[in-house]
Design an enzyme around this catalytic site. Structure first.
Site, PDB file in Angstrom:
ATOM      1  N   ASP A 235      -6.734   9.006  30.632  1.00 49.93           N
ATOM      2  CA  ASP A 235      -7.200   8.721  29.290  1.00 49.93           C
ATOM      3  C   ASP A 235      -7.912   9.978  28.779  1.00 49.93           C
ATOM      4  O   ASP A 235      -8.316  10.842  29.555  1.00 49.93           O
ATOM      5  CB  ASP A 235      -8.152   7.523  29.330  1.00 49.93           C
TER       6      ASP A 235
ATOM      7  N   ASP B 100     -10.358  10.211  25.481  1.00 54.37           N
ATOM      8  CA  ASP B 100     -11.672  10.097  24.865  1.00 54.37           C
ATOM      9  C   ASP B 100     -12.677   9.446  25.803  1.00 54.37           C
ATOM     10  O   ASP B 100     -12.431   8.366  26.359  1.00 54.37           O
ATOM     11  CB  ASP B 100     -11.572   9.293  23.561  1.00 54.37           C
TER      12      ASP B 100
ATOM     13  N   ASP C 237     -12.310   5.359  30.959  1.00 58.32           N
ATOM     14  CA  ASP C 237     -13.679   4.880  30.742  1.00 58.32           C
ATOM     15  C   ASP C 237     -13.729   3.492  30.128  1.00 58.32           C
ATOM     16  O   ASP C 237     -14.804   2.897  30.065  1.00 58.32           O
ATOM     17  CB  ASP C 237     -14.400   5.827  29.776  1.00 58.32           C
TER      18      ASP C 237
END
Length: 226
Positions: free
Chosen positions: A7, A9, A181
């Protein structure tokens, strides 16, 4: 194929590149400050709560692109990369990418943020494979619409399977890793052999502890989760 999925961001970056793109446009005086920030912040809150309408959000972002050719926006995109993104690239993320590269693994950045914003960022990380939401282009200009399904939540798996069909025709994965996250990426993390949570949000952190998944803090800000 051995596959490492990252991922972007708040995983590889210490910020959200989609939301910060909106703030960058405001700072450049290119959009109405009050209206754009209000909508941008609301969409970001929806993302964090897991209730984001990803089509509506992408088409909000794409309104600035509408009617413009990609080449006409390159200088602006380069400025955004150099001033906002490069300082937010997490050293531990760079090191993780290099670890997988040294091991001979295929590396892919997979993100809900659109490819207009993220293609230069993937290049900055030295990653040639990017799976992202795609802005529609017709006759050489952006239409302001989303092309296909947003690369968000289960949509990431949809796009990943399409990518695998193209790059790994026998569909055989010997091993796979996934770094994220966000609780929004639970479908992706459940797909891989080795899910790794990175500065996870509260819901993903709790899930990771319950399922004995690794929890790593890559944030450059001490004590701050993504």
């Amino acid at each position: 194929m051995q596959l490492a999925l990252f991922d972007l961001d708040h995983t590889l970056l210490d910020l959200d590149s989609d939301h910060e793109w909106g703030e960058f446009l405001i700072a450049q005086g290119l959009v109405d400050e009050a209206e754009h920030r209000k909508r941008n912040d609301q969409f970001y809150a929806d993302y964090q709560s897991g209730t984001l309408d990803a089509v509506a959000y992408n088409e909000f972002v794409f309104q600035f692109l509408k009617g413009k050719a990609p080449s006409a926006l390159k200088a602006l995109n380069d400025q955004y990369l150099d001033t906002i993104i490069r300082p937010a690239m997490r050293p531990k993320g760079i090191a993780a990418i290099e670890k997988h590269r040294q091991a001979g693994h295929e590396i892919v950045i997979i993100t809900a943020t659109n490819s207009f914003v993220t293609a230069p960022i993937a290049q900055a990380f030295g990653v040639s494979h990017l799976i992202a939401s795609e802005p529609e282009i017709i006759d050489g200009v952006y239409t302001g619409k989303l092309a296909g399904e947003p690369c968000f939540q289960a949509g990431k798996l949809h796009h990943l399977h399409a990518w695998l069909a193209q790059h790994n025709p026998d569909q055989k994965l010997d091993n796979s890793w996934g770094y994220s996250d966000s609780f929004n990426d639970l479908p992706l993390l459940n797909f891989v052999d080795h899910p790794i949570t990175v500065t996870p949000d509260k819901r993903l952190h709790a899930h990771a502890l319950d399922h004995q998944w690794p929890v790593e803090n890559w944030s450059v800000r001490a004590g701050v989760w993504g």
